[in-house]
Scaffold this motif. Structure first.
Motif, PDB file in Angstrom:
ATOM      1  N   GLY A 154     -19.862  64.238   8.505  1.00  0.00           N
ATOM      2  CA  GLY A 154     -21.204  64.113   9.136  1.00  0.00           C
ATOM      3  C   GLY A 154     -21.497  63.514  10.343  1.00  0.00           C
ATOM      4  O   GLY A 154     -22.844  63.325  10.577  1.00  0.00           O
ATOM      5  N   LEU A 155     -20.481  63.172  11.142  1.00  0.00           N
ATOM      6  CA  LEU A 155     -20.720  62.794  12.547  1.00  0.00           C
ATOM      7  C   LEU A 155     -21.160  63.755  13.322  1.00  0.00           C
ATOM      8  O   LEU A 155     -20.650  65.104  13.332  1.00  0.00           O
ATOM      9  CB  LEU A 155     -19.431  62.120  13.094  1.00  0.00           C
ATOM     10  CG  LEU A 155     -18.967  60.776  12.228  1.00  0.00           C
ATOM     11  CD1 LEU A 155     -17.747  60.201  13.050  1.00  0.00           C
ATOM     12  CD2 LEU A 155     -19.913  59.950  11.760  1.00  0.00           C
ATOM     13  N   THR A 156     -21.952  63.590  14.475  1.00  0.00           N
ATOM     14  CA  THR A 156     -22.216  64.387  15.433  1.00  0.00           C
ATOM     15  C   THR A 156     -21.261  64.415  16.342  1.00  0.00           C
ATOM     16  O   THR A 156     -20.224  63.695  16.362  1.00  0.00           O
ATOM     17  CB  THR A 156     -23.662  63.936  16.258  1.00  0.00           C
ATOM     18  OG1 THR A 156     -23.335  62.839  16.751  1.00  0.00           O
ATOM     19  CG2 THR A 156     -24.649  63.927  15.077  1.00  0.00           C
ATOM     20  N   GLY A 157     -21.179  65.346  17.397  1.00  0.00           N
ATOM     21  CA  GLY A 157     -20.158  65.495  18.460  1.00  0.00           C
ATOM     22  C   GLY A 157     -20.117  64.144  19.145  1.00  0.00           C
ATOM     23  O   GLY A 157     -19.097  63.705  19.526  1.00  0.00           O
ATOM     24  N   ARG A 158     -21.338  63.740  19.546  1.00  0.00           N
ATOM     25  CA  ARG A 158     -21.377  62.568  20.420  1.00  0.00           C
ATOM     26  C   ARG A 158     -20.699  61.230  19.546  1.00  0.00           C
ATOM     27  O   ARG A 158     -20.211  60.423  20.074  1.00  0.00           O
ATOM     28  CB  ARG A 158     -22.513  62.228  20.965  1.00  0.00           C
ATOM     29  CG  ARG A 158     -23.308  63.240  21.853  1.00  0.00           C
ATOM     30  CD  ARG A 158     -22.392  63.326  23.272  1.00  0.00           C
ATOM     31  NE  ARG A 158     -22.608  62.497  24.271  1.00  0.00           N
ATOM     32  CZ  ARG A 158     -22.247  62.238  25.302  1.00  0.00           C
ATOM     33  NH1 ARG A 158     -20.961  62.905  25.656  1.00  0.00           N
ATOM     34  NH2 ARG A 158     -22.867  61.697  26.288  1.00  0.00           N
ATOM     35  N   GLU A 159     -21.179  61.441  18.603  1.00  0.00           N
ATOM     36  CA  GLU A 159     -20.770  60.016  17.533  1.00  0.00           C
ATOM     37  C   GLU A 159     -19.182  60.215  17.326  1.00  0.00           C
ATOM     38  O   GLU A 159     -18.471  59.264  17.240  1.00  0.00           O
ATOM     39  CB  GLU A 159     -21.514  60.206  16.219  1.00  0.00           C
ATOM     40  CG  GLU A 159     -22.902  59.691  16.161  1.00  0.00           C
ATOM     41  CD  GLU A 159     -23.562  60.103  15.015  1.00  0.00           C
ATOM     42  OE1 GLU A 159     -24.781  59.858  15.145  1.00  0.00           O
ATOM     43  OE2 GLU A 159     -23.074  60.717  14.098  1.00  0.00           O
ATOM     44  N   ARG A 160     -18.658  61.257  17.080  1.00  0.00           N
ATOM     45  CA  ARG A 160     -17.160  61.434  16.963  1.00  0.00           C
ATOM     46  C   ARG A 160     -16.546  61.324  18.298  1.00  0.00           C
ATOM     47  O   ARG A 160     -15.346  60.320  18.415  1.00  0.00           O
ATOM     48  CB  ARG A 160     -16.774  63.195  16.669  1.00  0.00           C
ATOM     49  CG  ARG A 160     -16.926  63.436  15.517  1.00  0.00           C
ATOM     50  CD  ARG A 160     -16.472  64.903  15.303  1.00  0.00           C
ATOM     51  NE  ARG A 160     -16.657  65.583  13.771  1.00  0.00           N
ATOM     52  CZ  ARG A 160     -15.505  65.665  13.072  1.00  0.00           C
ATOM     53  NH1 ARG A 160     -14.316  65.211  13.705  1.00  0.00           N
ATOM     54  NH2 ARG A 160     -15.494  65.941  11.810  1.00  0.00           N
ATOM     55  N   GLU A 161     -17.259  61.376  19.401  1.00  0.00           N
ATOM     56  CA  GLU A 161     -16.509  61.163  20.862  1.00  0.00           C
ATOM     57  C   GLU A 161     -16.591  59.476  20.826  1.00  0.00           C
ATOM     58  O   GLU A 161     -15.548  58.912  21.297  1.00  0.00           O
ATOM     59  CB  GLU A 161     -17.313  61.701  21.907  1.00  0.00           C
ATOM     60  CG  GLU A 161     -16.842  61.611  23.194  1.00  0.00           C
ATOM     61  CD  GLU A 161     -17.799  62.313  24.338  1.00  0.00           C
ATOM     62  OE1 GLU A 161     -17.295  61.982  25.572  1.00  0.00           O
ATOM     63  OE2 GLU A 161     -18.755  62.985  23.929  1.00  0.00           O
ATOM     64  N   ALA A 162     -17.688  58.938  20.374  1.00  0.00           N
ATOM     65  CA  ALA A 162     -17.739  57.458  20.642  1.00  0.00           C
ATOM     66  C   ALA A 162     -16.572  56.736  19.842  1.00  0.00           C
ATOM     67  O   ALA A 162     -15.959  55.806  20.073  1.00  0.00           O
ATOM     68  CB  ALA A 162     -19.033  57.049  20.292  1.00  0.00           C
ATOM     69  N   VAL A 163     -16.339  57.262  18.401  1.00  0.00           N
ATOM     70  CA  VAL A 163     -15.485  56.863  17.541  1.00  0.00           C
ATOM     71  C   VAL A 163     -13.998  56.956  18.143  1.00  0.00           C
ATOM     72  O   VAL A 163     -13.201  55.844  18.114  1.00  0.00           O
ATOM     73  CB  VAL A 163     -15.417  57.731  16.216  1.00  0.00           C
ATOM     74  CG1 VAL A 163     -14.172  57.164  15.316  1.00  0.00           C
ATOM     75  CG2 VAL A 163     -16.724  57.198  15.647  1.00  0.00           C
ATOM     76  N   VAL A 164     -13.643  58.001  18.822  1.00  0.00           N
ATOM     77  CA  VAL A 164     -12.326  58.166  19.542  1.00  0.00           C
ATOM     78  C   VAL A 164     -12.349  57.103  20.519  1.00  0.00           C
ATOM     79  O   VAL A 164     -11.063  56.625  20.816  1.00  0.00           O
ATOM     80  CB  VAL A 164     -12.384  59.786  20.194  1.00  0.00           C
ATOM     81  CG1 VAL A 164     -11.169  59.922  20.959  1.00  0.00           C
ATOM     82  CG2 VAL A 164     -12.156  60.523  18.934  1.00  0.00           C
ATOM     83  N   LEU A 165     -13.221  56.859  21.154  1.00  0.00           N
ATOM     84  CA  LEU A 165     -13.255  55.926  22.216  1.00  0.00           C
ATOM     85  C   LEU A 165     -12.910  54.516  21.795  1.00  0.00           C
ATOM     86  O   LEU A 165     -12.386  53.740  22.230  1.00  0.00           O
ATOM     87  CB  LEU A 165     -14.079  55.980  23.317  1.00  0.00           C
ATOM     88  CG  LEU A 165     -14.280  57.328  23.970  1.00  0.00           C
ATOM     89  CD1 LEU A 165     -15.508  57.465  24.757  1.00  0.00           C
ATOM     90  CD2 LEU A 165     -13.296  57.407  24.961  1.00  0.00           C
ATOM     91  N   VAL A 166     -13.661  54.330  20.858  1.00  0.00           N
ATOM     92  CA  VAL A 166     -13.766  52.883  19.982  1.00  0.00           C
ATOM     93  C   VAL A 166     -12.194  52.808  19.583  1.00  0.00           C
ATOM     94  O   VAL A 166     -11.468  51.682  19.618  1.00  0.00           O
ATOM     95  CB  VAL A 166     -14.573  52.729  18.753  1.00  0.00           C
ATOM     96  CG1 VAL A 166     -14.203  51.668  17.993  1.00  0.00           C
ATOM     97  CG2 VAL A 166     -16.046  52.681  19.279  1.00  0.00           C
ATOM     98  N   ALA A 167     -11.451  53.837  19.024  1.00  0.00           N
ATOM     99  CA  ALA A 167     -10.190  53.823  18.419  1.00  0.00           C
ATOM    100  C   ALA A 167      -9.266  53.719  19.663  1.00  0.00           C
ATOM    101  O   ALA A 167      -8.139  53.165  19.219  1.00  0.00           O
ATOM    102  CB  ALA A 167     -10.008  55.117  17.499  1.00  0.00           C
ATOM    103  N   GLN A 168      -9.416  53.820  20.866  1.00  0.00           N
ATOM    104  CA  GLN A 168      -8.674  53.791  21.991  1.00  0.00           C
ATOM    105  C   GLN A 168      -8.796  52.354  22.696  1.00  0.00           C
ATOM    106  O   GLN A 168      -8.077  51.998  23.605  1.00  0.00           O
ATOM    107  CB  GLN A 168      -8.975  54.940  22.951  1.00  0.00           C
ATOM    108  CG  GLN A 168      -8.759  56.137  22.751  1.00  0.00           C
ATOM    109  CD  GLN A 168      -9.136  57.251  23.641  1.00  0.00           C
ATOM    110  OE1 GLN A 168      -9.743  56.983  24.474  1.00  0.00           O
ATOM    111  NE2 GLN A 168      -8.651  58.545  23.239  1.00  0.00           N
ATOM    112  N   GLY A 169      -9.728  51.561  21.892  1.00  0.00           N
ATOM    113  CA  GLY A 169      -9.576  50.217  22.447  1.00  0.00           C
ATOM    114  C   GLY A 169     -10.578  49.892  23.580  1.00  0.00           C
ATOM    115  O   GLY A 169     -10.710  48.769  24.194  1.00  0.00           O
TER     116      GLY A 169
END
Length: 230
Positions: A154-169
């Protein structure tokens, strides 16, 4: 006014936290509990903004108390911050999975403690980037199995990108710089991702990113061996 519930079986610890919090004009300690069961009951009675919950307690420990608070729809607005003596110990992962908004080490300096309470109350960055990176390091050495039931469709591309960066700290400002957007827009992407994934907070978003396989831990690069000279 930030309303705080203290849950700790050590009276001296509770007294110390209360004395510190009572000095602040924007923070009010509404109740104290000596175990998780009492803490759960008082959370339902007082509906605090923040519940500071110790990990190890009699009757009901902090992990179970956190799990029950997080699972109660009537307590959806209560954000649990787990207190631990040992920093990133084995209980932290259990606390995050149970629904904790974050955690604090009891030897934290007063200024950082007060800042953390205010940050947790406004629902912003609940884990400092340094703490998130420690979580990631643990995932690298002890990765959790991928949960195939966790989907990010359900995530947009930009939301996925943001989640990845959150997970990278990365912090919100760092995410904004990386994505070339404003910090407010970065926060919006993160909040929408949390809503779609039913993540209570940033900490659970990190867990979901790894459990879904969106982010894969990379093995640490071994340090080169430098021969000793005689």
């Amino acid at each position: 006014m930030i309303r705080v519930l203290l849950v700790d079986d050590q009276p001296l610890i509770r007294s110390g936290f209360r004395a510190l919090l009572d000095l602040e004009d924007d923070i009010e300690v509404v109740a104290e509990a000596a175990d998780g069961k009492e803490g759960l009951e008082l959370a339902r009675e007082y509906l605090p903004d923040i519940a500071l919950v110790d990990v190890s307690m009699p009757v009901m420990d902090g992990i179970e108390a956190t799990r029950r608070i997080a699972a109660d729809p009537a307590l959806a607005a209560v954000r649990v911050v787990v207190l631990t003596n040992y920093g990133l110990d084995e209980y932290v992962f259990d606390a995050l999975r149970a629904g904790a908004a974050g955690f604090l080490v009891k030897d934290i300096v007063p200024e950082d403690f007060l800042h953390a309470v205010r940050v947790a109350a406004r629902g912003d960055v609940l884990l400092a980037p340094s703490i998130t990176r420690k979580l990631i390091e643990r995932y690298v050495t002890e990765p959790l199995p991928v949960d195939t039931g966790t989907t990010l469709e359900g995530l947009t591309g930009r939301e996925r990108e943001a989640v990845v960066l959150v997970a990278q700290g990365l912090s919100n400002d760092e995410i904004a710089d990386r994505m070339v957007i404003s910090p407010l827009t970065a926060k919006t992407h993160i909040n929408r991702a949390m809503t779609k994934l039913h993540a209570r907070d940033r900490a659970q978003l990190v867990v979901l990113a790894y459990q879904s396989g969106l982010v894969t831990p990379r093995p640490a690069t071994p340090r080169p061996v430098i021969p000793r000279t005689i």
